[in-house]
Design an enzyme around this catalytic site. Structure first.
Site, PDB file in Angstrom:
ATOM      1  N   ILE A  69      51.305  40.979  29.921  1.00 42.99           N
ATOM      2  CA  ILE A  69      51.564  39.784  30.742  1.00 42.99           C
ATOM      3  C   ILE A  69      50.511  38.693  30.530  1.00 42.99           C
ATOM      4  O   ILE A  69      50.796  37.511  30.701  1.00 42.99           O
ATOM      5  CB  ILE A  69      51.680  40.205  32.234  1.00 42.99           C
ATOM      6  CG1 ILE A  69      52.550  39.223  32.998  1.00 42.99           C
ATOM      7  CG2 ILE A  69      50.323  40.350  32.907  1.00 42.99           C
ATOM      8  CD1 ILE A  69      52.997  39.721  34.357  1.00 42.99           C
ATOM      9  N   GLY A  86      43.609  48.025  36.097  1.00 38.62           N
ATOM     10  CA  GLY A  86      45.006  47.777  35.719  1.00 38.62           C
ATOM     11  C   GLY A  86      45.281  46.352  35.271  1.00 38.62           C
ATOM     12  O   GLY A  86      44.455  45.717  34.604  1.00 38.62           O
ATOM     13  N   ASP A 131      45.383  43.737  37.072  1.00 40.35           N
ATOM     14  CA  ASP A 131      44.446  42.846  37.763  1.00 40.35           C
ATOM     15  C   ASP A 131      43.197  42.619  36.886  1.00 40.35           C
ATOM     16  O   ASP A 131      42.797  41.469  36.633  1.00 40.35           O
ATOM     17  CB  ASP A 131      44.050  43.524  39.100  1.00 40.35           C
ATOM     18  CG  ASP A 131      43.361  42.567  40.054  1.00 40.35           C
ATOM     19  OD1 ASP A 131      43.289  41.372  39.740  1.00 40.35           O
ATOM     20  OD2 ASP A 131      42.898  43.038  41.124  1.00 40.35           O
ATOM     21  N   SER A 176      52.683  47.844  41.960  1.00 44.93           N
ATOM     22  CA  SER A 176      52.443  49.134  42.639  1.00 44.93           C
ATOM     23  C   SER A 176      52.720  50.366  41.773  1.00 44.93           C
ATOM     24  O   SER A 176      52.502  51.482  42.216  1.00 44.93           O
ATOM     25  CB  SER A 176      53.275  49.274  43.930  1.00 44.93           C
ATOM     26  OG  SER A 176      52.701  48.505  44.953  1.00 44.93           O
ATOM     27  N   GLY A 221      51.277  51.420  39.140  1.00 47.53           N
ATOM     28  CA  GLY A 221      50.137  51.993  38.422  1.00 47.53           C
ATOM     29  C   GLY A 221      49.227  52.720  39.391  1.00 47.53           C
ATOM     30  O   GLY A 221      49.602  53.756  39.960  1.00 47.53           O
ATOM     31  N   TYR A 259      48.512  52.237  42.410  1.00 45.19           N
ATOM     32  CA  TYR A 259      49.048  52.429  43.766  1.00 45.19           C
ATOM     33  C   TYR A 259      50.129  53.521  43.840  1.00 45.19           C
ATOM     34  O   TYR A 259      50.626  53.831  44.923  1.00 45.19           O
ATOM     35  CB  TYR A 259      49.566  51.109  44.332  1.00 45.19           C
ATOM     36  CG  TYR A 259      48.458  50.208  44.880  1.00 45.19           C
ATOM     37  CD1 TYR A 259      47.125  50.609  44.883  1.00 45.19           C
ATOM     38  CD2 TYR A 259      48.745  48.952  45.399  1.00 45.19           C
ATOM     39  CE1 TYR A 259      46.117  49.782  45.377  1.00 45.19           C
ATOM     40  CE2 TYR A 259      47.746  48.119  45.906  1.00 45.19           C
ATOM     41  CZ  TYR A 259      46.426  48.551  45.882  1.00 45.19           C
ATOM     42  OH  TYR A 259      45.436  47.731  46.385  1.00 45.19           O
TER      43      TYR A 259
HETATM   44  N1  AR6 Z   1      50.689  43.547  31.316  1.00 40.64           N
HETATM   45  C1  AR6 Z   1      51.770  44.006  31.980  1.00 40.64           C
HETATM   46  N2  AR6 Z   1      51.728  45.106  32.739  1.00 40.64           N
HETATM   47  C2  AR6 Z   1      50.546  45.770  32.843  1.00 40.64           C
HETATM   48  C3  AR6 Z   1      49.378  45.349  32.179  1.00 40.64           C
HETATM   49  C4  AR6 Z   1      49.483  44.173  31.391  1.00 40.64           C
HETATM   50  N3  AR6 Z   1      48.440  43.688  30.724  1.00 40.64           N
HETATM   51  N4  AR6 Z   1      48.382  46.233  32.473  1.00 40.64           N
HETATM   52  C5  AR6 Z   1      48.907  47.162  33.294  1.00 40.64           C
HETATM   53  N5  AR6 Z   1      50.215  46.899  33.512  1.00 40.64           N
HETATM   54  P1  AR6 Z   1      48.426  48.429  38.293  1.00 40.64           P
HETATM   55  P2  AR6 Z   1      49.175  48.576  41.137  1.00 40.64           P
HETATM   56  C6  AR6 Z   1      51.206  47.618  34.314  1.00 40.64           C
HETATM   57  O1  AR6 Z   1      47.661  49.693  38.417  1.00 40.64           O
HETATM   58  O2  AR6 Z   1      49.799  49.881  40.944  1.00 40.64           O
HETATM   59  C7  AR6 Z   1      44.156  47.322  40.575  1.00 40.64           C
HETATM   60  O3  AR6 Z   1      42.916  47.925  40.498  1.00 40.64           O
HETATM   61  C8  AR6 Z   1      50.957  49.071  34.568  1.00 40.64           C
HETATM   62  O4  AR6 Z   1      51.398  49.864  33.448  1.00 40.64           O
HETATM   63  O5  AR6 Z   1      47.769  47.332  37.549  1.00 40.64           O
HETATM   64  O6  AR6 Z   1      49.895  47.541  41.924  1.00 40.64           O
HETATM   65  C9  AR6 Z   1      44.253  46.316  41.697  1.00 40.64           C
HETATM   66  O7  AR6 Z   1      43.013  45.651  41.919  1.00 40.64           O
HETATM   67  C10 AR6 Z   1      51.791  49.311  35.797  1.00 40.64           C
HETATM   68  O8  AR6 Z   1      53.142  49.604  35.435  1.00 40.64           O
HETATM   69  O9  AR6 Z   1      48.780  47.820  39.762  1.00 40.64           O
HETATM   70  C11 AR6 Z   1      44.631  47.167  42.854  1.00 40.64           C
HETATM   71  O10 AR6 Z   1      43.506  47.806  43.417  1.00 40.64           O
HETATM   72  C12 AR6 Z   1      51.782  47.975  36.535  1.00 40.64           C
HETATM   73  O11 AR6 Z   1      51.203  47.039  35.606  1.00 40.64           O
HETATM   74  C13 AR6 Z   1      45.516  48.204  42.249  1.00 40.64           C
HETATM   75  O12 AR6 Z   1      45.127  48.295  40.879  1.00 40.64           O
HETATM   76  C14 AR6 Z   1      50.948  47.956  37.810  1.00 40.64           C
HETATM   77  O13 AR6 Z   1      49.820  48.791  37.680  1.00 40.64           O
HETATM   78  C15 AR6 Z   1      46.967  47.785  42.283  1.00 40.64           C
HETATM   79  O14 AR6 Z   1      47.768  48.834  41.801  1.00 40.64           O
END
Ligand code: AR6
Length: 370
Positions: free
Chosen positions: A10, A31, A33, A116, A118, A120
């Site tokens: 993204i 993740g 973020d 959520s 990943g 979460y």
């Molecule tokens: N592009 C697209 N999708 C991605 C990317 C990317 N570069 N990197 C990861 N994903 P997560 P959450 C996907 O854990 O579950 C953070 O520490 C990943 O494969 O990023 O909402 C925040 O600060 C997954 O399918 O977010 C919060 O503390 C999706 O993005 C917490 O994680 C979401 O995974 C939020 O957790």
């Protein structure tokens, strides 16, 4: 105005806004973020410090800094606690808040990660369903001309329900002709008989109407042999008018029916279904401009993808789908996994284009519409 699922990082997307799956402090994390903050540079964190955090299900907007997008919309997804703590509603609220904010800032394109799914811990297939359902509802209700992407980072983070996956895999297994299409095997005796009979039909009709045989070569694929052989002219008429409510009374009627090209047929079906044009193209996940192009040309020849998206929107039966395709010179093929997957959904009476697209994505096939 459509939803597209793509495999993409993204942080590399050239859209008006990307959505960040953040935490309530909005001060960065792991993740997606972490990836967004790294790619945006320190300016993003500085602006985030001024926002006073964000509650679960809500969203806040910042500039994009070094990212190729104009804005970052930060939202906080729910932590998965087993599904009985209002997770679904909270996750849907994230998508809605982010979409409203994007619309309020005039964004024409916005990309979401699977919020959520990943850290979460929200089960991926369920998170995907909430995402597509909520985005679809927003697009159906909204006047905003917005293209929404669901960016799936890696194949592992993508999953449709196991049962659905298994059902489609079995259907492909049962139906996929792969390399071994009818072209590469000898015809069965009854097929040869049917082919010869059809050839005679064509010759008869052409002779009767004093027209070259080539004019009738483009009839839909031959139907399996009927138990009771039909009088030959009627057999051909039925093939020519396949899918029509009433069999044509004469060859002239049958050819007139054939002349009813893709667009007139489409518009007639929209009327029959009591739909508006807008409902139809939104349900087909296709662009308003493309629909206007189809509407304004009686001889429009859509791509197979577009024709099938419209067939799904109209909830056509398999027979009707073959019919509308044939009016654009197209056909469903068992040598194509894409076609078989679409056929699976139609045969099962499932016409949610976003669910179909999830399945197509899972099987590495191009998506419908968009
Ligand atoms: N592009 C697209 N999708 C991605 C990317 C990317 N570069 N990197 C990861 N994903 P997560 P959450 C996907 O854990 O579950 C953070 O520490 C990943 O494969 O990023 O909402 C925040 O600060 C997954 O399918 O977010 C919060 O503390 C999706 O993005 C917490 O994680 C979401 O995974 C939020 O957790």
């Amino acid at each position: 105005m459509s939803l597209e699922i793509i495999r993409q990082d993204i942080t590399r997307m050239h859209v008006d806004a990307i959505v960040n799956a953040a935490n309530p402090a909005l001060l960065g994390g792991g993740g997606v973020d972490g990836a967004i903050h790294r790619a945006a540079g320190p300016g993003l964190l500085e602006e985030c410090r001024t926002l006073g955090g964000c509650k679960t299900g809500e969203a806040k907007i910042t500039r994009g800094y070094d990212l190729p997008c104009r804005y970052v919309i930060h939202t906080v997804g729910p932590i998965w606690h087993g599904g009985h703590a209002g997770e679904r509603e909270k996750l849907a609220a994230c998508y809605k808040s982010a979409l409203r904010l994007a619309r309020a800032h005039g964004c024409g394109s916005v990309a979401f990660p699977l919020i959520s799914a990943g850290v979460y811990g929200y089960p991926r297939d369920k998170a995907l369903r909430v995402a597509t359902d909520t985005i679809r509802d927003f697009l159906m209700e909204s006047d905003a001309d917005m293209h929404v992407y669901l960016a799936i980072f890696d194949k592992a983070s993508f999953a449709i329900g196991e049962k659905l996956y298994a059902g489609i895999a079995q259907y492909i297994d049962d139906n996929y002709a792969g390399q071994h299409t009818a072209r590469s095997r000898s015809l069965l005796p009854e097929e040869m008989c049917e082919l010869a009979k059809a050839q005679r039909d064509i010759e008869d009709v052409c002779e009767e109407m004093a027209m070259p045989q080539e004019a009738l070569r483009e009839v839909p694929p031959f139907a399996p042999m009927a138990a009771k052989p039909e009088p030959k002219k009627r057999g051909l008429l039925e093939r020519l008018t396949r899918g029509a409510k009433k069999p044509a009374a004469s060859i002239e009627d049958a050819l007139a029916e054939l002349e009813d090209g893709f667009t007139p047929y489409l518009l007639r079906k929209i009327d029959e279904r009591g739909m508006t044009d807008v409902q139809c193209y939104k349900k087909a996940n296709i662009d308003r401009k493309l629909f206007s192009k189809i509407r304004s040309s009686a001889n429009y020849k859509p791509s197979k993808n577009t024709a099938l998206a419209l067939a799904i929107a109209l909830e056509l039966s398999l027979e009707e789908t073959r019919d509308i395709l044939s009016r654009a010179g197209l056909a469903l093929s068992h040598a194509s996994k894409f076609d078989i997957i679409i056929e699976y959904f139609i045969a099962n009476g499932q016409y949610d284009i976003f669910e179909i697209n999830e399945a197509l994505f899972a099987f590495d096939q191009p998506l419908l519409g968009a």
